[in-house]
Design an enzyme around this catalytic site. Structure first.
Site, mmCIF file in Angstrom:
data_model
loop_
_atom_site.group_PDB
_atom_site.id
_atom_site.type_symbol
_atom_site.label_atom_id
_atom_site.label_comp_id
_atom_site.label_asym_id
_atom_site.label_seq_id
_atom_site.Cartn_x
_atom_site.Cartn_y
_atom_site.Cartn_z
ATOM 1 N N ASP A 86 13.288 25.401 18.232
ATOM 2 C CA ASP A 86 13.552 25.203 19.869
ATOM 3 C C ASP A 86 14.767 25.395 20.507
ATOM 4 O O ASP A 86 15.550 26.216 19.607
ATOM 5 C CB ASP A 86 13.006 23.596 20.169
ATOM 6 C CG ASP A 86 12.597 23.496 21.325
ATOM 7 O OD1 ASP A 86 13.024 24.040 22.556
ATOM 8 O OD2 ASP A 86 11.356 22.951 21.580
ATOM 9 N N ASP A 105 18.519 7.650 20.152
ATOM 10 C CA ASP A 105 17.262 7.695 19.729
ATOM 11 C C ASP A 105 16.692 8.650 18.795
ATOM 12 O O ASP A 105 15.495 8.831 18.064
ATOM 13 C CB ASP A 105 16.169 7.925 20.844
ATOM 14 C CG ASP A 105 15.831 6.448 21.539
ATOM 15 O OD1 ASP A 105 16.481 5.382 20.880
ATOM 16 O OD2 ASP A 105 15.426 6.443 22.741
ATOM 17 N N HIS A 141 15.794 20.808 26.130
ATOM 18 C CA HIS A 141 14.362 21.159 25.872
ATOM 19 C C HIS A 141 14.106 20.719 24.472
ATOM 20 O O HIS A 141 13.066 19.807 24.222
ATOM 21 C CB HIS A 141 14.012 22.477 26.124
ATOM 22 C CG HIS A 141 12.543 22.717 25.981
ATOM 23 N ND1 HIS A 141 11.965 23.114 24.663
ATOM 24 C CD2 HIS A 141 11.663 22.597 27.002
ATOM 25 C CE1 HIS A 141 10.582 23.091 25.167
ATOM 26 N NE2 HIS A 141 10.466 22.999 26.297
ATOM 27 N N TYR A 175 -2.724 32.093 17.726
ATOM 28 C CA TYR A 175 -3.050 32.622 16.361
ATOM 29 C C TYR A 175 -4.057 31.792 15.757
ATOM 30 O O TYR A 175 -3.925 30.464 16.068
ATOM 31 C CB TYR A 175 -1.800 32.716 15.553
ATOM 32 C CG TYR A 175 -0.668 33.789 15.851
ATOM 33 C CD1 TYR A 175 -0.742 34.657 17.010
ATOM 34 C CD2 TYR A 175 0.407 33.702 15.294
ATOM 35 C CE1 TYR A 175 0.227 35.564 17.324
ATOM 36 C CE2 TYR A 175 1.416 34.469 15.541
ATOM 37 C CZ TYR A 175 1.305 35.520 16.486
ATOM 38 O OH TYR A 175 2.656 36.236 16.814
ATOM 39 N N ALA A 225 -2.174 28.821 14.082
ATOM 40 C CA ALA A 225 -1.432 27.737 14.782
ATOM 41 C C ALA A 225 -2.645 26.539 15.361
ATOM 42 O O ALA A 225 -3.578 26.912 15.548
ATOM 43 C CB ALA A 225 -1.090 28.427 16.066
ATOM 44 N N SER A 282 4.777 21.889 26.072
ATOM 45 C CA SER A 282 5.905 21.533 25.287
ATOM 46 C C SER A 282 5.932 20.080 24.673
ATOM 47 O O SER A 282 6.453 19.919 23.881
ATOM 48 C CB SER A 282 7.190 21.863 26.082
ATOM 49 O OG SER A 282 7.706 23.182 25.751
#
Length: 767
Positions: free
Chosen positions: A188, A197, A225, A340, A343, A399
């Site tokens: 990412d 955390d 992100h 894919y 995935a 996400s």
């Protein structure tokens, strides 16, 4: 693999395009990078032709000989499989690439190259004649540009809705299954490993962080992100409520976006290769069981660039989890690599089980074995998670759904001695059906159900649980912290501010799941504030005027008072009058969002002026402008200030400017203005932390030369920070506003973020 004849035609097409363009030069790729000709700016090639860096292109040269992983992937346990797969991949690459490496070592016109063993390819930066020579070789299958356009698939959003109870994770926590003993990975924007955390769950050591760009030796996140997605997957509960599905799991990470928010195909290949063998020693078992990927290509469709990487992961027993994409609600909007066959693709639903409108739909364009896409769905709307600088924010997108599913797999793996494939199969077979009966192209097979998957995996039904619900009310004050008191398994009514938004959100009712261990009787969570910032005023009321001469301040701009506003949500620069880029990197992108989904990023590395122009002001004598700004860790010397915002007169002289400089431990900001005699006056420098801020400047020309009463003021996050009064500037006017870095000196490096610009004649705009 595509047939060689087809690959040749594809290579020829790529070369025709690539050799006519100057592609971005990729960053150093780590210890495997070979520097062949660190030459001066102009060098002579073997043919006698002079070449420069500007002539070079960076491409990925894929070899024809690819590893066969069938036998390696059949070894007994996961550790043995990973060792066998890595050795087979390395052996094949070393054998197949040897002739090409020898050529590159002795060939002029080659800047550097990086071997990739996971996909049997070489990243080459060289002149076009070298690339053409490589394309003619029989042992080269294809050549593709390194330049790539991918995006994260989640953005900050509105107040949270519950997700941990929705997927049944607490029921396994109660049995002691919280991901302990499982390692998960994130590819990412990076991770802020200092977040309370996340810090305790970082595996640590030299094999737990990888930056293919060589920009950061320790975990880092320029965007937030990646910090959010890891929080959803494996975040703890030090802030008061547990934010991660698998709070006991350990995480590792590789960043695939650089400091500018951009990526290259070679960097992603290297990150995926690193996942297979983080310490570079196939004999050690340090690979993760699950890899979360909350990103996709920037458009829907099928792009098989990374399929060999995922095939290697599968052979090694690693489950690659991918966001389905944020391109819904139309059909056939799935994006790669999530579509894919290798995935596990995850779409997003809200807390009521309704599909999120932006979640990509099927069918898949990449030949999924089944006719439906995504594979399943998980909560991904308004999830509370970690973000940079120890803060929390609310996020929406596939996400967030992907790490929810990845965390669920980690919890299942911690519950019994099984494989990732078996846990995945249990998760897929035990979903809660949503929408039309059976699998469909909106919800896939359905919503993940961790409790049902545990029963399917182990044959052991979960014991019944009881829940006690009470209600408490939270009052938000005007101090820097919003405090929420919650008891385990209770319902709380609360108003919380986003880390990067200007308003408090309306009250919502949120069911808070109990964390895996007993929390204190009263818990607090600091949302969206930093401990070293000045206390802001009540967001609904503006601060008092700096001086009595300041133009009248009203709570909000009226239609007749508003000059211009744009938050870049249109995805284009059309609302602005012009763009000045000087060849620099000025982009509207998700990574720069400080409010909403999109923002403006400005890459300062080339030392130029890059800004957006608004010509709405028409020779006005009073002017207010407010914009959101994040210095984003930009590097510069203390003596190198530059302008963030300016307003110019009809003669193009600068009437107003806002400047930034670096100081010890942070940044400083100040405002300045021009007087009628041509001199400039400025405020004193004011401290500014490395975080998102609301910056507002107010200005008014003097009403007469005989009685100088011009004024200028600066607010930061709604707090009056500086003022200038008694200014002799009656002749000064504003006719054009410029948002973005200007006058950037050489030696400055990094990317600044801008967002949510508003201008008025006299009205205070507010934070």
């Amino acid at each position: 693999m595509i047939p060689t004849s087809v690959a040749r035609r594809a290579t020829a097409a790529v070369l025709a395009t690539t050799l006519g363009l100057t592609l971005a030069h990729s960053a150093d790729a780590g210890s495997n990078r070979r520097t062949v000709a660190e030459a001066p700016s102009t060098t002579t090639s073997r043919s006698g032709r002079h070449w420069t860096r500007a002539d070079e292109v960076t491409v990925i040269v894929r070899m024809s000989d690819q590893a066969s992983l069938d036998a390696a992937g059949r070894h007994g346990n996961r550790d043995d499989r990973q060792r066998a797969v890595v050795r087979e991949l390395r052996d094949t690459a070393n054998r197949a690439q040897a002739p090409v490496r020898r050529l590159l070592d002795g060939r002029g016109g080659v800047r550097n190259y990086t071997p990739l063993w996971a996909v049997d390819a070489i990243v080459v930066t060289a002149t076009p004649d070298v690339i053409a020579e490589l394309a003619a070789r029989a042992d080269v299958d294809s050549i593709t540009p390194d330049l790539i356009d991918i995006v994260p698939t989640g953005t900050p959003s509105a107040p949270p809705e519950p997700q941990l109870s929705q997927v049944g994770a607490p029921s396994l926590w109660n049995l002691g299954h919280d991901g302990t003993g499982v390692v998960v990975a994130s590819l990412d924007t990076g991770v802020d490993a200092t977040h309370p955390d996340l810090a305790g769950n970082y595996r640590g050591g030299s094999n737990s962080w990888f930056d293919p760009y060589g920009q950061h030796a320790a975990p880092f996140d320029a965007n937030g992100h990646g910090t959010a997605t890891v929080g959803v997957m494996a975040g703890g509960g030090t802030g008061g409520t547990t934010i991660g599905v698998a709070p006991g799991a350990k995480w590792i990470a590789a960043r695939i976006f650089n400091d500018a928010g951009a990526s290259t195909a070679s960097a992603i290949h290297q990150a995926m290769q690193w996942v297979l063998d983080p310490d570079g020693n196939p004999a050690t078992a340090d690979a993760p069981a699950i890899v979360n990927n909350s990103w996709s290509f920037s458009t829907p469709g099928c792009n098989l660039e990374f399929q060999p990487d995922l095939q290697a992961m599968r052979a090694a027993g690693i489950v690659p989890v991918f966001a389905a994409g944020n391109y819904g609600s139309g059909s056939g909007t799935g994006s790669s690599p999530g579509n894919y066959p290798e995935a596990l693709s995850v779409g997003a639903v809200n807390s009521s089980g309704q599909i999120w409108s932006g979640s990509s739909r099927g069918p898949s364009a990449c030949g999924e074995p089944s006719s439906t896409y995504p594979d399943l769905v998980a909560p991904g709307v308004n999830l509370l998670s970690s973000t940079r600088n120890g803060l929390y924010s609310f996020w929406t997108g596939t996400s967030l759904a992907a790490p929810t599913a990845a965390g669920a797999l980690a919890v299942l793996l911690s519950s019994t001695a099984t494989t990732g494939a078996a846990a995945e199969a249990a998760l897929l077979s035990s979903v809660t059906d949503l929408g039309a009966a059976g699998p469909d192209n909106t919800f896939g097979r359905g919503l993940i159900n961790v409790a049902a998957a545990y029963t399917a995996l182990t044959g052991t039904p979960l014991p019944p649980t009881t829940t006690t619900t009470t209600t408490t009310t939270t009052t938000t004050t005007t101090t820097t912290t919003t405090t929420t008191t919650v008891a385990p398994g209770t319902t709380t009514t609360t108003s919380l501010p986003l880390a990067t938004t200007k308003n408090l959100f309306p009250s919502t009712t949120t069911t808070v799941a109990p964390p895996p261990t007993s929390p204190p009787s009263a818990i607090t969570k600091n949302v969206g504030v930093t401990t070293n910032s000045s206390p802001p005023p009540t967001p609904t009321a503006p601060p008092p005027p700096i001086t009595k001469n300041l133009p009248p301040i009203t709570p909000a701009a009226t239609p007749g008072d508003l000059l211009f506003a744009d938050g870049f949500e249109s995805r284009t620069g059309d609302p602005w009058s012009a763009w000045v880029t000087d060849g620099g990197g000025l982009r509207i992108e998700f990574a720069a969002a400080l409010d909403g989904y999109l923002g403006l990023s400005a890459d300062l590395s080339a030392g130029q002026s890059i800004y957006a122009v608004d010509t709405t002001p028409a020779d006005v004598a009073t002017y207010h402008a407010r914009f959101r700004f994040d210095p984003n860790g930009v590097q510069m010397a203390d003596s190198q200030p530059h302008t963030l915002f300016s307003a110019v007169s009809p003669s193009a002289t600068t009437t107003i400017d806002v400047q930034l400089r670096r100081s010890s431990g942070g940044y400083d900001i100040k405002v300045g203005t021009r007087l009628d005699d041509g001199t400039r006056v400025t405020s004193t420098w004011q401290p500014l932390s490395d975080a998102a801020h609301s910056i507002e400047v107010g200005w008014a020309a003097s009403t007469s030369n005989s009685s100088p009463n011009g004024v200028q003021a600066l607010w930061v996050d709604g707090v009056a920070r500086a003022s200038l009064s008694g200014l002799s500037n009656a002749a000064q006017r504003v006719t054009e506003a410029r948002l973005g870095p200007q006058g950037v000196p050489s030696g400055v490096h990094g990317v600044e973020y801008f967002d949510d610009f508003v201008s008025t004649l006299t009205s205070y705009i507010g934070s």
